[in-house]
Scaffold this active site. Structure first.
Site, PDB file in Angstrom:
ATOM      1  N   CYS A 118      50.293  40.447  41.152  1.00 41.62           N
ATOM      2  CA  CYS A 118      49.514  40.373  39.919  1.00 41.62           C
ATOM      3  C   CYS A 118      50.167  41.077  38.734  1.00 41.62           C
ATOM      4  O   CYS A 118      49.962  40.661  37.600  1.00 41.62           O
ATOM      5  CB  CYS A 118      48.107  40.930  40.153  1.00 41.62           C
ATOM      6  SG  CYS A 118      47.101  39.881  41.231  1.00 41.62           S
TER       7      CYS A 118
ATOM      8  N   ARG B 242      45.529  27.511  36.878  1.00 43.25           N
ATOM      9  CA  ARG B 242      44.901  28.700  36.308  1.00 43.25           C
ATOM     10  C   ARG B 242      45.014  28.708  34.783  1.00 43.25           C
ATOM     11  O   ARG B 242      45.498  27.756  34.166  1.00 43.25           O
ATOM     12  CB  ARG B 242      45.548  29.957  36.896  1.00 43.25           C
ATOM     13  CG  ARG B 242      45.483  30.057  38.431  1.00 43.25           C
ATOM     14  CD  ARG B 242      44.091  30.357  38.925  1.00 43.25           C
ATOM     15  NE  ARG B 242      44.043  30.598  40.359  1.00 43.25           N
ATOM     16  CZ  ARG B 242      44.203  31.793  40.961  1.00 43.25           C
ATOM     17  NH1 ARG B 242      44.475  32.854  40.231  1.00 43.25           N
ATOM     18  NH2 ARG B 242      44.105  31.911  42.260  1.00 43.25           N
TER      19      ARG B 242
ATOM     20  N   CYS C 111      48.653  46.418  38.031  1.00 44.66           N
ATOM     21  CA  CYS C 111      47.492  45.573  38.316  1.00 44.66           C
ATOM     22  C   CYS C 111      46.242  46.454  38.397  1.00 44.66           C
ATOM     23  O   CYS C 111      46.315  47.685  38.336  1.00 44.66           O
ATOM     24  CB  CYS C 111      47.704  44.812  39.617  1.00 44.66           C
ATOM     25  SG  CYS C 111      47.718  45.867  41.082  1.00 44.66           S
TER      26      CYS C 111
ATOM     27  N   CYS D 282      39.515  45.927  43.430  1.00 45.48           N
ATOM     28  CA  CYS D 282      40.202  44.797  44.052  1.00 45.48           C
ATOM     29  C   CYS D 282      40.122  44.888  45.571  1.00 45.48           C
ATOM     30  O   CYS D 282      40.537  45.895  46.165  1.00 45.48           O
ATOM     31  CB  CYS D 282      41.664  44.750  43.625  1.00 45.48           C
ATOM     32  SG  CYS D 282      42.561  43.373  44.384  1.00 45.48           S
TER      33      CYS D 282
ATOM     34  N   LYS E 228      50.083  27.925  38.573  1.00 41.05           N
ATOM     35  CA  LYS E 228      50.175  28.633  37.298  1.00 41.05           C
ATOM     36  C   LYS E 228      51.153  27.932  36.360  1.00 41.05           C
ATOM     37  O   LYS E 228      52.228  27.496  36.775  1.00 41.05           O
ATOM     38  CB  LYS E 228      50.606  30.086  37.533  1.00 41.05           C
ATOM     39  CG  LYS E 228      49.607  30.882  38.365  1.00 41.05           C
ATOM     40  CD  LYS E 228      50.074  32.301  38.606  1.00 41.05           C
ATOM     41  CE  LYS E 228      49.041  33.086  39.406  1.00 41.05           C
ATOM     42  NZ  LYS E 228      49.484  34.480  39.665  1.00 41.05           N
TER      43      LYS E 228
ATOM     44  N   ARG F 268      36.519  36.060  35.206  1.00 38.84           N
ATOM     45  CA  ARG F 268      37.735  35.891  34.403  1.00 38.84           C
ATOM     46  C   ARG F 268      37.563  34.680  33.492  1.00 38.84           C
ATOM     47  O   ARG F 268      37.278  33.579  33.953  1.00 38.84           O
ATOM     48  CB  ARG F 268      38.929  35.699  35.329  1.00 38.84           C
ATOM     49  CG  ARG F 268      40.261  35.504  34.636  1.00 38.84           C
ATOM     50  CD  ARG F 268      41.364  35.223  35.652  1.00 38.84           C
ATOM     51  NE  ARG F 268      41.537  36.325  36.582  1.00 38.84           N
ATOM     52  CZ  ARG F 268      41.814  36.166  37.870  1.00 38.84           C
ATOM     53  NH1 ARG F 268      41.917  34.954  38.386  1.00 38.84           N
ATOM     54  NH2 ARG F 268      41.986  37.207  38.649  1.00 38.84           N
TER      55      ARG F 268
ATOM     56  N   LYS G 265      46.729  28.183  44.542  1.00 43.57           N
ATOM     57  CA  LYS G 265      46.682  28.379  43.096  1.00 43.57           C
ATOM     58  C   LYS G 265      47.946  27.836  42.444  1.00 43.57           C
ATOM     59  O   LYS G 265      49.014  27.771  43.062  1.00 43.57           O
ATOM     60  CB  LYS G 265      46.502  29.859  42.774  1.00 43.57           C
ATOM     61  CG  LYS G 265      47.622  30.764  43.279  1.00 43.57           C
ATOM     62  CD  LYS G 265      47.269  32.225  43.048  1.00 43.57           C
ATOM     63  CE  LYS G 265      48.325  33.141  43.660  1.00 43.57           C
ATOM     64  NZ  LYS G 265      47.982  34.563  43.490  1.00 43.57           N
TER      65      LYS G 265
ATOM     66  N   CYS H  60      49.267  45.847  45.878  1.00 42.98           N
ATOM     67  CA  CYS H  60      49.513  45.029  47.062  1.00 42.98           C
ATOM     68  C   CYS H  60      50.623  44.046  46.714  1.00 42.98           C
ATOM     69  O   CYS H  60      51.057  43.973  45.559  1.00 42.98           O
ATOM     70  CB  CYS H  60      48.232  44.311  47.507  1.00 42.98           C
ATOM     71  SG  CYS H  60      47.865  42.792  46.596  1.00 42.98           S
TER      72      CYS H  60
END
Length: 571
Positions: free
Chosen positions: A484, A154, A435, A441, A218, A84, A216, A480
């Site tokens: 995302c 991120r 997603c 994934c 954001k 990414r 993470k 899931c």
């Protein structure tokens, strides 16, 4: 600031999760990644390195469609990497695009470029022996993938707003500054992937700390009235406040996030909280203070409760805000007024304040590939060859051709139509998102990207049947519950829980400021369509003027609004 953590009652006491041990033992994210790269006996990374490569912007994956077959044949999983890119604000030049296009074609298993709702692109299916080439190609064109995954800040999102391009440009510059300011300082990335020699200096991470963030993080920049970045899905959000068309400062919102765990009711989504307004000159200080406070106070004993939103709930909004003020030396003023009216992209041509044109192209699922009837990848490359401005990747997985002069406008449109990049797309399809999910994934529980196009077609048919075919409902499908595709800010959200089974959430709104509530559990796609047939019929007959579907479900009592997610999301 130093790597030293504060102590006291605001810290969670207990055994640290193993991720903390891996970060502490990694020698500032180096681990033994280089040794694994030189190991030709496996296509993957071993032990801690499986976790550490994420800090460098990669996830190890395999083709799950082939997993069972290969296991029966006593073969290892067919490992490949997803990479990414770091692309603050989603801005990329045509020359850079052509370079990544060539790499995807020659050096990935799938040949595609995937635009993400983090306003960047991903390569899927890079074999281990091509990883260094990928990073070196990115470096040669001025890009990298550092810090696009794992426990760091991120890729920074920023409104793609060609209608106010002067203001947008200044806000975008701040997004770039924040992206650079919050990057890991370790030289591990350059040493491992770009073959740079290790400097004889002592490593340190003055902002992120030796063990980086608990989870993470954001960040977004928003230019009202458009909320195309879904600000309430993010830890730290800067809302631009202009005076006479010039950026004056930002409203700060902290603590948004959407990921949950189906089996863990201590997890819940949360919209971001108002902290206040501050002058634009204090942006870096405020950002660093928010990040360092979360660094020091975040939960390192339970990764499921380690995000900023849980820290905010645990210590209290006032306490967290006061600490940010203390660390930054900035006292927040009352929030300045702003309105949010939309969050979708504006497709087609828009004339900008810079006297140039901007063309937003719909890319279903963000998947740029040459399909038999729509050679999208070739089409974008052909546009890149003649375009002298920029491309802007949007947070809704679409592509904007930005800064188009009058002299090439017609030529670019001709190419876009020839290659299937422009056409008659319904508002419903333009406002639907999924997603990646299967087959790549590793977290996927159910299909998402591969079923979205057909599912939307069924929804389109239902809406036409009931006379609302020109309307739209914000629809998201995720494989899931990790969030995302931001299903927990949708008017209709389907979240996978097992193959072919989903939980359905209703009650979000069109501007992305309200979390939906679960409506049906563990249903099939067929069940979902039957339910939507009934609900859309009711909406078409009983809605007020211009009332969105989500607002209708709340007003009529079909679903109760979530007022305090920490208390009633699971009720």
């Amino acid at each position: 600031m130093s790597d030293k953590k504060c102590s006291g009652p605001l810290l969670i006491q207990g055994k640290l999760v193993d991720a903390e041990r891996m970060k502490a033992d990694s020698c500032y994210l180096r681990g033994s990644i280089t040794e694994d790269l030189n190991n030709g006996l496996t296509g993957g990374f071993n032990g801690d390195n499986f976790f550490l490569i994420r800090f460098h912007g990669m996830y190890q994956q395999d083709d799950r469609d082939l997993r069972a077959e290969r296991a029966e044949q006593k073969l290892d999983a067919k490992h490949a990497m997803m990479l990414r890119c770091r692309l603050p604000g989603g801005v990329i030049t045509p020359e850079q695009w052509l370079a990544i296009d060539r790499f995807a074609e020659k050096n990935t298993l799938y040949g595609s470029i995937r635009l993400t709702n983090r306003q960047t692109f991903q390569f899927h299916g890079i074999l281990k022996n091509n990883l260094k080439l990928a990073h070196k190609i990115l470096s040669n064109i001025g890009l990298d993938s550092l810090g696009t995954a794992n426990d760091v800040n991120r890729n920074v999102l920023c409104s793609s707003n060609p209608m106010e391009s002067g203001l947008h440009q200044e806000v975008y510059e701040y997004a770039k500054k924040i992206s650079e300011h919050l990057l890991p300082r370790t030289r591990a990335y350059a040493e491992i992937w770009l073959d740079q020699k290790r400097a004889a200096t002592t490593d340190s991470e003055p902002i992120l700390g030796k063990t980086y963030l608990p989870r993470k993080f954001k960040t977004t920049f928003v230019v009202p009235p458009h909320n195309e970045v879904d600000l309430h899905a993010n830890d730290m959000n800067f809302i631009a406040i202009a005076e006479k068309g010039v950026l004056a400062g930002f409203n700060l919102l902290v603590g948004g996030g959407l990921s949950i765990d189906h089996s863990d009711k201590t997890t819940y989504p949360r919209t971001a909280s108002d902290f206040g307004y501050f002058s634009k000159n204090n942006t870096l200080k405020v950002a660093e203070a928010v990040v360092s406070t979360q660094r020091d106070w975040g939960n390192r004993t339970n990764r499921k409760n380690a995000k900023t939103r849980y820290t905010l709930e645990r210590v209290g909004l006032h306490v967290f805000k006061s600490e940010v003020e203390r660390r930054s030396g900035v006292t927040f003023q009352p929030m300045r007024h702003y309105d949010l009216t939309t969050r979708g992209d504006r497709f087609g041509w828009v004339y900008g304040a810079d006297c140039k044109w901007n063309l937003t192209l719909f890319i279903e699922n963000g998947r740029i590939l040459d399909y038999p009837d729509r050679p999208l990848k070739t089409g974008v490359a052909e546009i890149a060859k003649i375009h002298k401005g920029f491309f802007r990747l949007t947070a809704n997985q679409n592509l904007m051709v930005s800064g188009v002069a009058d002299t090439v406008k017609e030529k670019i449109e001709t190419v876009a139509r020839l290659y299937g990049l422009m056409g008659n797309t319904s508002h419903q399809r333009e406002n639907s998102m999924a997603c990646v999910s299967f087959p790549t994934c590793p977290l996927a529980m159910a299909e998402a990207e591969r079923i979205l196009p057909k599912f939307v077609t069924h929804v389109e048919n239902i809406m036409r049947k009931y006379g609302v075919g020109d309307e739209y409902i914000v629809l998201r499908i995720t494989g899931c519950p990790n969030g995302c595709a931001r299903a927990l800010l949708a008017e209709i959200g389907l979240i996978g829980r097992s193959p072919g089974r989903y939980n359905m959430y209703l009650g979000g709104n069109r501007i992305g400021t309200r979390i939906p509530r679960i409506y049906q559990k563990n249903i099939s796609i067929e069940d979902a369509l039957k339910i939507l047939d009934q609900l859309i019929y009711q909406w078409s007959n009983s809605r007020t003027i211009d009332e969105g579907f989500g607002d209708f479900t709340i007003r009529t009592g079909l679903i109760k609004p979530i007022l305090d997610p920490a208390q009633d999301f699971w009720k």
